[in-house]
Write a protein that holds these residues in place. Structure first.
Motif, PDB file in Angstrom:
ATOM      1  N   ASN A  32       0.875  -1.169   0.000  1.00  0.00           N
ATOM      2  CA  ASN A  32       0.000   0.000   0.000  1.00  0.00           C
ATOM      3  C   ASN A  32       0.912   1.219   0.000  1.00  0.00           C
ATOM      4  O   ASN A  32       1.935   1.235   0.693  1.00  0.00           O
ATOM      5  CB  ASN A  32      -0.877   0.032   1.250  1.00  0.00           C
ATOM      6  CG  ASN A  32      -1.829  -1.143   1.311  1.00  0.00           C
ATOM      7  OD1 ASN A  32      -2.340  -1.589   0.291  1.00  0.00           O
ATOM      8  ND2 ASN A  32      -2.043  -1.663   2.503  1.00  0.00           N
ATOM      9  N   TYR A  34       1.262   5.647   0.052  1.00  0.00           N
ATOM     10  CA  TYR A  34       0.598   6.833   0.579  1.00  0.00           C
ATOM     11  C   TYR A  34       1.419   8.087   0.271  1.00  0.00           C
ATOM     12  O   TYR A  34       2.640   8.053   0.272  1.00  0.00           O
ATOM     13  CB  TYR A  34       0.453   6.741   2.108  1.00  0.00           C
ATOM     14  CG  TYR A  34      -0.084   5.424   2.608  1.00  0.00           C
ATOM     15  CD1 TYR A  34       0.768   4.355   2.836  1.00  0.00           C
ATOM     16  CD2 TYR A  34      -1.451   5.250   2.836  1.00  0.00           C
ATOM     17  CE1 TYR A  34       0.284   3.137   3.283  1.00  0.00           C
ATOM     18  CE2 TYR A  34      -1.940   4.037   3.286  1.00  0.00           C
ATOM     19  CZ  TYR A  34      -1.068   2.987   3.508  1.00  0.00           C
ATOM     20  OH  TYR A  34      -1.560   1.777   3.946  1.00  0.00           O
ATOM     21  N   TYR A  49      -3.881   7.556  -1.209  1.00  0.00           N
ATOM     22  CA  TYR A  49      -3.373   6.224  -0.930  1.00  0.00           C
ATOM     23  C   TYR A  49      -3.736   5.314  -2.082  1.00  0.00           C
ATOM     24  O   TYR A  49      -4.681   5.581  -2.835  1.00  0.00           O
ATOM     25  CB  TYR A  49      -3.866   5.680   0.416  1.00  0.00           C
ATOM     26  CG  TYR A  49      -5.330   5.326   0.470  1.00  0.00           C
ATOM     27  CD1 TYR A  49      -6.263   6.278   0.847  1.00  0.00           C
ATOM     28  CD2 TYR A  49      -5.771   4.034   0.208  1.00  0.00           C
ATOM     29  CE1 TYR A  49      -7.605   5.972   0.925  1.00  0.00           C
ATOM     30  CE2 TYR A  49      -7.110   3.710   0.283  1.00  0.00           C
ATOM     31  CZ  TYR A  49      -8.029   4.688   0.647  1.00  0.00           C
ATOM     32  OH  TYR A  49      -9.349   4.374   0.722  1.00  0.00           O
ATOM     33  N   PRO A  99      -3.005  -6.473   8.019  1.00  0.00           N
ATOM     34  CA  PRO A  99      -3.969  -5.385   8.163  1.00  0.00           C
ATOM     35  C   PRO A  99      -3.610  -4.469   9.314  1.00  0.00           C
ATOM     36  O   PRO A  99      -3.024  -4.889  10.313  1.00  0.00           O
ATOM     37  CB  PRO A  99      -5.289  -6.117   8.431  1.00  0.00           C
ATOM     38  CG  PRO A  99      -5.071  -7.492   7.911  1.00  0.00           C
ATOM     39  CD  PRO A  99      -3.618  -7.787   8.105  1.00  0.00           C
ATOM     40  N   TYR A 100      -3.964  -3.235   9.170  1.00  0.00           N
ATOM     41  CA  TYR A 100      -3.764  -2.231  10.220  1.00  0.00           C
ATOM     42  C   TYR A 100      -2.291  -2.079  10.589  1.00  0.00           C
ATOM     43  O   TYR A 100      -1.961  -1.665  11.689  1.00  0.00           O
ATOM     44  CB  TYR A 100      -4.551  -2.596  11.492  1.00  0.00           C
ATOM     45  CG  TYR A 100      -6.032  -2.777  11.259  1.00  0.00           C
ATOM     46  CD1 TYR A 100      -6.560  -4.033  11.010  1.00  0.00           C
ATOM     47  CD2 TYR A 100      -6.888  -1.686  11.283  1.00  0.00           C
ATOM     48  CE1 TYR A 100      -7.919  -4.198  10.791  1.00  0.00           C
ATOM     49  CE2 TYR A 100      -8.246  -1.851  11.071  1.00  0.00           C
ATOM     50  CZ  TYR A 100      -8.750  -3.108  10.824  1.00  0.00           C
ATOM     51  OH  TYR A 100     -10.090  -3.272  10.617  1.00  0.00           O
ATOM     52  N   ASN A 101      -1.419  -2.375   9.662  1.00  0.00           N
ATOM     53  CA  ASN A 101       0.008  -2.364   9.960  1.00  0.00           C
ATOM     54  C   ASN A 101       0.564  -0.953  10.016  1.00  0.00           C
ATOM     55  O   ASN A 101      -0.072   0.004   9.584  1.00  0.00           O
ATOM     56  CB  ASN A 101       0.742  -3.167   8.890  1.00  0.00           C
ATOM     57  CG  ASN A 101       2.069  -3.691   9.383  1.00  0.00           C
ATOM     58  OD1 ASN A 101       2.455  -3.477  10.531  1.00  0.00           O
ATOM     59  ND2 ASN A 101       2.783  -4.381   8.520  1.00  0.00           N
ATOM     60  N   GLU A 102       1.771  -0.841  10.542  1.00  0.00           N
ATOM     61  CA  GLU A 102       2.405   0.469  10.583  1.00  0.00           C
ATOM     62  C   GLU A 102       2.844   0.871   9.191  1.00  0.00           C
ATOM     63  O   GLU A 102       2.938   0.052   8.275  1.00  0.00           O
ATOM     64  CB  GLU A 102       3.607   0.482  11.525  1.00  0.00           C
ATOM     65  CG  GLU A 102       4.804  -0.308  11.046  1.00  0.00           C
ATOM     66  CD  GLU A 102       4.876  -1.648  11.732  1.00  0.00           C
ATOM     67  OE1 GLU A 102       3.805  -2.244  11.984  1.00  0.00           O
ATOM     68  OE2 GLU A 102       6.012  -2.093  12.008  1.00  0.00           O
ATOM     69  N   GLN A 103       3.117   2.157   9.050  1.00  0.00           N
ATOM     70  CA  GLN A 103       3.608   2.687   7.793  1.00  0.00           C
ATOM     71  C   GLN A 103       5.079   3.051   7.932  1.00  0.00           C
ATOM     72  O   GLN A 103       5.537   3.432   9.007  1.00  0.00           O
ATOM     73  CB  GLN A 103       2.786   3.904   7.376  1.00  0.00           C
ATOM     74  CG  GLN A 103       1.327   3.538   7.130  1.00  0.00           C
ATOM     75  CD  GLN A 103       0.502   4.684   6.622  1.00  0.00           C
ATOM     76  OE1 GLN A 103       0.979   5.775   6.389  1.00  0.00           O
ATOM     77  NE2 GLN A 103      -0.793   4.433   6.424  1.00  0.00           N
ATOM     78  N   PHE A 104       5.785   2.940   6.818  1.00  0.00           N
ATOM     79  CA  PHE A 104       7.210   3.240   6.777  1.00  0.00           C
ATOM     80  C   PHE A 104       7.405   4.420   5.836  1.00  0.00           C
ATOM     81  O   PHE A 104       6.891   4.402   4.707  1.00  0.00           O
ATOM     82  CB  PHE A 104       7.997   2.022   6.291  1.00  0.00           C
ATOM     83  CG  PHE A 104       7.785   0.806   7.156  1.00  0.00           C
ATOM     84  CD1 PHE A 104       6.788  -0.101   6.862  1.00  0.00           C
ATOM     85  CD2 PHE A 104       8.582   0.588   8.275  1.00  0.00           C
ATOM     86  CE1 PHE A 104       6.581  -1.220   7.653  1.00  0.00           C
ATOM     87  CE2 PHE A 104       8.382  -0.533   9.075  1.00  0.00           C
ATOM     88  CZ  PHE A 104       7.372  -1.431   8.769  1.00  0.00           C
ATOM     89  N   PHE A 105       8.163   5.385   6.292  1.00  0.00           N
ATOM     90  CA  PHE A 105       8.218   6.656   5.596  1.00  0.00           C
ATOM     91  C   PHE A 105       9.534   6.870   4.854  1.00  0.00           C
ATOM     92  O   PHE A 105      10.597   6.431   5.297  1.00  0.00           O
ATOM     93  CB  PHE A 105       8.002   7.794   6.585  1.00  0.00           C
ATOM     94  CG  PHE A 105       6.583   7.893   7.053  1.00  0.00           C
ATOM     95  CD1 PHE A 105       6.123   7.090   8.082  1.00  0.00           C
ATOM     96  CD2 PHE A 105       5.699   8.760   6.439  1.00  0.00           C
ATOM     97  CE1 PHE A 105       4.800   7.167   8.493  1.00  0.00           C
ATOM     98  CE2 PHE A 105       4.378   8.841   6.837  1.00  0.00           C
ATOM     99  CZ  PHE A 105       3.926   8.045   7.868  1.00  0.00           C
TER     100      PHE A 105
END
Lengths: 114, 114
Positions: A32, A34, A49, A99-105
């Motif tokens: 996914n 964003y 997203y 699901p509902y996992n953290e995001q990496f920036f």
């Protein structure tokens, strides 16, 4: 390991000019993706997203658009920049398998519109 | 739609002082909770996360956070801060399967004086 790249790191553009910011992810498949804009004292605002190639959802109506031409590539664009488009733009990814996992920036792009 | 508030805009502490940063969210359903940190000039990175189970979660660099469901809170703590903890801290809530409802608080800037 997974890495996320953004470029350019900084950009100064005149009002009315086009924009293209690129984000690519390595080391994972079907992430996914964003786009956020970060404003001082206001946290991060989700702009777009994407859960797959060609699938884009917009969270905030604005002068910007996003595209996902390849699985791990996410592009933020504008046909004509406004002064209000200045800001710090962050790309992020998360794993679809959790699901509902953290995001990496990514490292972000500082855009200044003059 | 869910929202996230952080109690303090800017916190100033001396080294070895204890830290507690407040975070409250508004959402009635299942959420996952996160604290992110942004050190000066660096990427936004995950400090810790809560998905389920023990409401007291431990993260990197000696940080911990406690999820209190009845208070819709997820406060961040550290018993003894260091100068290197100077950074901006963001609380975030994910109420969406794909991360489309990943909402960040406005951030708290922590300055630790040597």
């Amino acid at each position: 390991s997974q890495t996320i790249h953004q470029w350019p790191a900084t950009l100064v553009q005149p009002v009315g000019s086009p924009l293209s910011l690129e984000c690519t992810v390595e080391g994972t498949s079907n992430p996914n993706l964003y786009w956020y804009r970060q404003a001082a004292g206001r946290g991060l605002q989700l702009l777009f997203y994407s859960v797959g190639i060609g699938q884009i959802s917009s969270e905030v109506p604005q002068n910007l658009s996003a595209s996902r031409p390849q699985d791990r590539q996410f592009i933020l664009s504008s046909k004509k920049l406004l002064l209000s488009d200045s800001g710090f733009y962050l790309c992020a990814w998360s794993a679809t398998s959790v699901p509902y996992n953290e995001q990496f920036f990514g490292p972000g792009t500082r855009l200044t519109v003059l | 739609a869910q929202s996230v508030s952080q109690h303090n805009h800017h916190v100033i502490l001396s080294e070895a002082a204890s830290l507690e940063l407040g975070c409250n969210y508004s959402y009635g359903g299942t959420v996952n909770l996160f604290w992110y940190v942004q050190y000066p000039g660096q990427h936004l990175q995950l400090l810790l996360k809560y998905f389920s189970g023990d409401p007291l979660v431990k993260g990197i660099k000696g940080f911990e956070a406690e999820f209190i469901k009845s208070k819709f809170s997820f406060n961040l703590r550290k018993p003894s801060v260091q100068w290197s903890d100077t950074a901006e801290y963001f609380c975030a809530v994910n109420a969406g399967h794909y991360g489309q409802n990943f909402v960040f608080g406005p951030g708290t800037r922590l300055s630790v004086l040597p």
